[in-house]
Design an enzyme around this catalytic site. Sequence first.
Site, PDB file in Angstrom:
ATOM      1  N   ASN A   1       0.850  -1.196   0.000  1.00  0.00           N
ATOM      2  CA  ASN A   1       0.000   0.000   0.000  1.00  0.00           C
ATOM      3  C   ASN A   1       0.882   1.241   0.000  1.00  0.00           C
ATOM      4  O   ASN A   1       0.559   2.248   0.617  1.00  0.00           O
ATOM      5  CB  ASN A   1      -0.925  -0.031   1.227  1.00  0.00           C
TER       6      ASN A   1
ATOM      7  N   SER B   1      -3.511   3.223  17.970  1.00  0.00           N
ATOM      8  CA  SER B   1      -4.537   4.159  17.485  1.00  0.00           C
ATOM      9  C   SER B   1      -5.497   4.512  18.601  1.00  0.00           C
ATOM     10  O   SER B   1      -5.781   3.692  19.483  1.00  0.00           O
ATOM     11  CB  SER B   1      -5.304   3.487  16.346  1.00  0.00           C
TER      12      SER B   1
ATOM     13  N   TYR C   1      -9.826  -4.256  12.130  1.00  0.00           N
ATOM     14  CA  TYR C   1      -8.647  -3.374  12.161  1.00  0.00           C
ATOM     15  C   TYR C   1      -8.410  -2.882  13.587  1.00  0.00           C
ATOM     16  O   TYR C   1      -7.298  -2.945  14.117  1.00  0.00           O
ATOM     17  CB  TYR C   1      -8.854  -2.183  11.203  1.00  0.00           C
TER      18      TYR C   1
ATOM     19  N   LYS D   1      -5.185  -3.578  16.537  1.00  0.00           N
ATOM     20  CA  LYS D   1      -4.416  -2.593  17.315  1.00  0.00           C
ATOM     21  C   LYS D   1      -4.525  -2.916  18.802  1.00  0.00           C
ATOM     22  O   LYS D   1      -3.534  -2.909  19.540  1.00  0.00           O
ATOM     23  CB  LYS D   1      -4.919  -1.174  17.042  1.00  0.00           C
TER      24      LYS D   1
ATOM     25  N   TYR E   1      -2.296   7.129  18.084  1.00  0.00           N
ATOM     26  CA  TYR E   1      -2.458   8.285  17.209  1.00  0.00           C
ATOM     27  C   TYR E   1      -3.912   8.709  17.149  1.00  0.00           C
ATOM     28  O   TYR E   1      -4.804   7.879  17.069  1.00  0.00           O
ATOM     29  CB  TYR E   1      -2.067   7.961  15.763  1.00  0.00           C
TER      30      TYR E   1
HETATM   31  N1  UFG Z   1     -15.950  11.817   7.281  1.00  0.00           N
HETATM   32  C1  UFG Z   1     -16.832  12.421   6.425  1.00  0.00           C
HETATM   33  N2  UFG Z   1     -16.710  12.153   5.098  1.00  0.00           N
HETATM   34  C2  UFG Z   1     -15.765  11.316   4.576  1.00  0.00           C
HETATM   35  C3  UFG Z   1     -14.855  10.700   5.467  1.00  0.00           C
HETATM   36  C4  UFG Z   1     -14.985  10.975   6.810  1.00  0.00           C
HETATM   37  O1  UFG Z   1     -17.706  13.185   6.856  1.00  0.00           O
HETATM   38  O2  UFG Z   1     -15.734  11.120   3.336  1.00  0.00           O
HETATM   39  C5  UFG Z   1     -16.006  12.159   8.712  1.00  0.00           C
HETATM   40  C6  UFG Z   1     -16.188  10.984   9.639  1.00  0.00           C
HETATM   41  O3  UFG Z   1     -17.544  10.681   9.816  1.00  0.00           O
HETATM   42  C7  UFG Z   1     -15.493  11.487  10.888  1.00  0.00           C
HETATM   43  C8  UFG Z   1     -14.375  12.382  10.359  1.00  0.00           C
HETATM   44  O4  UFG Z   1     -14.765  12.732   9.049  1.00  0.00           O
HETATM   45  O5  UFG Z   1     -16.382  12.287  11.641  1.00  0.00           O
HETATM   46  C9  UFG Z   1     -13.019  11.695  10.293  1.00  0.00           C
HETATM   47  O6  UFG Z   1     -13.143  10.478   9.576  1.00  0.00           O
HETATM   48  P1  UFG Z   1     -11.852   9.681   9.057  1.00  0.00           P
HETATM   49  O7  UFG Z   1     -12.338   8.486   8.304  1.00  0.00           O
HETATM   50  O8  UFG Z   1     -10.909  10.593   8.383  1.00  0.00           O
HETATM   51  O9  UFG Z   1     -11.150   9.263  10.421  1.00  0.00           O
HETATM   52  P2  UFG Z   1     -11.725   8.379  11.622  1.00  0.00           P
HETATM   53  O10 UFG Z   1     -11.738   9.280  12.801  1.00  0.00           O
HETATM   54  O11 UFG Z   1     -12.958   7.667  11.306  1.00  0.00           O
HETATM   55  O12 UFG Z   1     -10.600   7.255  11.650  1.00  0.00           O
HETATM   56  C10 UFG Z   1      -9.382   7.515  12.202  1.00  0.00           C
HETATM   57  C11 UFG Z   1      -8.311   6.610  11.593  1.00  0.00           C
HETATM   58  C12 UFG Z   1      -8.523   5.184  11.987  1.00  0.00           C
HETATM   59  C13 UFG Z   1      -8.783   5.058  13.429  1.00  0.00           C
HETATM   60  C14 UFG Z   1      -9.917   5.963  13.843  1.00  0.00           C
HETATM   61  C15 UFG Z   1     -10.275   5.919  15.294  1.00  0.00           C
HETATM   62  O13 UFG Z   1      -8.315   6.698  10.200  1.00  0.00           O
HETATM   63  O14 UFG Z   1      -7.347   4.479  11.676  1.00  0.00           O
HETATM   64  O15 UFG Z   1      -9.524   7.293  13.538  1.00  0.00           O
HETATM   65  O16 UFG Z   1      -9.267   6.458  16.067  1.00  0.00           O
HETATM   66  F1  UFG Z   1      -9.120   3.784  13.742  1.00  0.00           F
END
Ligand code: UFG
Length: 378
Positions: A47, A141, A166, A170, A194
């Site tokens: 990746n 994470s 996933y 972790k 993180y």
């Molecule tokens: N979101 C949107 N639109 C998108 C993608 C995300 O509105 O297209 C929102 C999500 O609902 C969330 C925020 O943006 O409120 C952040 O979402 P991300 O997918 O960017 O990140 P997450 O917080 O869901 O995930 C991150 C890491 C994971 C980890 C997780 C929990 O990517 O590896 O935090 O700590 F597991």
Amino acid sequence: MANKSLAKNHADTCVLVTGGAGFIGSHTCVELLNAGYAVVIVDDLSNSSEVAVNRVRQIAGLVPDDPRLAFYKANILDREALDRIFSEHDVDAIIHFAGFKAVGESVQKPLEYYWNNVAGTLVLCEVARDHDVKNLVFSSSATVYGEPEFIPITEDCPKHDATNPYGWTKSMLEQVLSDLYVGDNEWNVVLLRYFNPIGAHESGLIGEDPKGIPNNLLPYVAQVAVGKLACVGVFGDDYDTPDGTGVRDYIHVVDLARGHVAALDWMAGKVGTGEPRGLGSVAGEPAADGTRRGVGIFNLGTGTGSSVLDVVHAFERACGKTLPYEIKPRRAGDVAINYAACDKAREELGWVAEYDLDRMCADSWRWQSMNPDGYASA
Ligand code: UFG
């Protein structure tokens, strides 16, 4: 029962970085090289791209065969390959990033996730132990907190069930690595939890390069800004947050990378007190050379929460365009608010995040506009 000593200069210390060609890994390699360490990258490129490794060399001002940076294309499940690498390099410590990380995909492919992430880490630790390398920083994470019991999240916040394989990998690996110390007090382990890493190196040469349509917010917004995607989908606007959209603790990837460099100095006993604080932390008796033993757990975030709309608007300022967005239903498994208490990392590691959301978006935009197709643009 020995362990390699970190009680020496950075220039004499060799760090093996698994997943070093990836997003966080590549930025960490730059910061390690800037701090004077020698680096050995092990990455199977499943990746990621070798172009990232070349860019790391370029940023750090190294010539192609500079001995301070070696690269091996290998999977951490490949015991023979790892054994050869540990035989060829006098590795002192490991920073372990290699792993699959797509939340949704992990639900569809649990076996692949458990094999690659869990079994891969077991193989890595066995080979490392065989070579007396028991200093390890693990890429964990904030997902291990699940629906957090309190905000801001301290390291004392209890872990909760993960909502996907996933997240379980972790959580399980934190347990595995903690048990290594219980079984053999020579181990020196740091678990870094993180929050949401975004941004890119200020050179625009390295950044996040997801395959296919991005799952995470920032790369999605960046691809809308560059014209590859039409419209940002905002997953829910009815959360109990100031503007109704999800709140996260976005952290600049360069700040995050520097947190790893700080963790190595902490393991070496060069900074901090080694106080056992935080659920699951274990401060063992330091070794005779003053280096730490035990399990240290640290959140790496900024302590500031930003909503999805805050991010969209910050990116608009960075790229100078209005970005179309559309409110969509909530995404399964998402929590409303998630941000870190960062006091422990500040007090113990002497580390704080420096960059704000505008800077993160400016750097992310520079990377995206210079490399619209990621490393495939190279
Ligand atoms: N979101 C949107 N639109 C998108 C993608 C995300 O509105 O297209 C929102 C999500 O609902 C969330 C925020 O943006 O409120 C952040 O979402 P991300 O997918 O960017 O990140 P997450 O917080 O869901 O995930 C991150 C890491 C994971 C980890 C997780 C929990 O990517 O590896 O935090 O700590 F597991």
